[in-house]
Design an enzyme around this catalytic site. Structure first.
Site: not given
Ligand code: PLP
Length: 363
Positions: A73-74, A141, A169, A188, A224, A308
């Site tokens: 997601a990042t 989150n 989430q 994940h 890939t 994080c």
């Molecule tokens: N956005 C939210 C609300 C999250 O909880 C997370 C996970 O830590 C992320 C983004 C980032 O996702 P990813 O670990 O797939 O980069």
């Protein structure tokens, strides 16, 4: 380990692991290692598996969009915000409680932050600059609050802009609302593997490619594609769709169990059944040193804020934005559970946490 950190990540579902294995073939273990871009049978089989998974993931998202796999997601959030801002030369803005992945983009793009109230809810702003690229997450989150994403989308569209929703989430746990132009998700958090996510883009909305190269993902994200990760994501999504209602009932039961045992603690954020995901309990207690609690209750895996942020020693920007003092934020902990958490496991974890609190003189 008694695992109460489901917002940080979730255990891999056995079904997701099983779906991944054929695509992790070594010598003599079949031809599942083929590159999905290759034009012979094994490559085409891998490409077909990727498309099955794309449909499984897309089934949990609104109709009328296309889905591009990313590393998580990042990456999806960075892609949507930076590329859209550049393409449309637009101002950006977003909720003050966004995940660091969005907050850091907003910061670099000089974005405005929409304030949050003490319940952890973000109000739709009265004034939005024309053409704004906005970011509003679905479920926070840290405190689990569910934001009115569809209303944000309406407001942003009325201002001629586009909305990104970080649905990480909420994805697989609730229906994703219609309205956003971009949606970021990751595997994940839904019992899929780490290192794979996706960006959903509404049909008709233009977004420049993230990476150029071999033109994978319709030329939008070259590189890939990893069939094993994608297949695991797809299987996890299919399972989440199947179990969404049962999972919701299960997490609500665990919520009742935990809140009953933790009556002396204050819940951070709203507790309204429709406004908060029941698999997240962020609580505080005056006089608690949360860092010490983490070390005294060492058999319990839980978080002090976001995963994080918790290694950084910085207090949570979400709790601070909600108006908590620094001391209140430092006496807050986040407990998270989900599909594979048993009542016995949660009870044992709560015993350990309460025993650790007692060491700090609190009953
Ligand atoms: N956005 C939210 C609300 C999250 O909880 C997370 C996970 O830590 C992320 C983004 C980032 O996702 P990813 O670990 O797939 O980069």
């Amino acid at each position: 380990m008694l695992y109460l950190d489901y917002q940080a990540t979730t255990p891999l579902a056995p079904e997701a692991r099983a779906a991944m294995m054929p695509w992790l073939a070594g010598p003599g273990e079949g031809d599942g290692f083929a590159n999905p871009a290759s034009n012979y049978r094994a490559g085409r089989a891998a490409a077909a598996a990727v498309e099955v998974a794309r449909d499984q993931v897309a089934a949990l998202l609104p109709s009328g969009g296309r889905l591009y796999f990313t590393s998580g997601a990042t990456e999806a959030i960075n892609w949507a915000l930076f590329a859209a801002q550049r393409h449309y030369s637009a101002p950006v803005a977003g909720a003050a409680i966004e995940h660091a992945a969005a907050i850091q983009c907003l910061d670099r793009l000089n974005g405005a932050l929409w304030p949050v109230n003490q319940d952890g809810m973000v109000a739709v702003p009265n004034e939005i600059a024309p053409g704004t690229i906005g970011a509003c997450m679905l479920v926070n989150n840290e405190v689990g609050t569910i934001q009115p994403v569809a209303m944000f989308a309406d407001a942003i569209h009325a201002a001629g802009g586009l909305l990104l929703c970080d649905a990480v989430q909420g994805f697989g746990r609730m229906v994703i609302p219609n309205g956003p132009d971009f949606i970021a998700v990751t595997a994940h958090k839904i019992h899929g593997p780490k290192g794979i996510g996706a960006l959903w883009v509404k049909d008709g909305v233009h977004l420049p490619p993230l990476l150029v190269g071999g033109a994978q993902e319709e030329g939008m994200r070259s590189g890939t594609v990893a069939p094993a990760l994608v297949a695991g994501f797809g299987a996890a999504a299919a399972l989440a769709a199947e179990r969404m209602d049962a999972d919701a009932v299960h997490v609500a039961r665990l919520w009742d169990l935990a809140t009953d045992r933790l009556k002396d603690w204050t819940i951070n954020g709203t507790t309204g059944a429709d406004d908060r995901y029941r698999g997240n309990l962020n609580i505080r207690r005056e006089g608690i040193n949360a860092t010490r609690l983490l070390s005294d209750a060492r058999e319990v895996a839980f978080s002090l804020g976001s995963a994080c942020g918790s290694g950084s020693g910085k207090v949570s920007h979400v709790l601070r934005a909600m108006g908590l003092s620094e001391a209140q934020a430092r006496s807050s902990i986040r407990l998270g559970w989900g599909r594979y958490t048993t009542e016995a496991e949660l009870s044992a974890a709560l015993d350990a946490l309460l025993a650790a609190a007692k060491l700090q003189g609190l009953n």
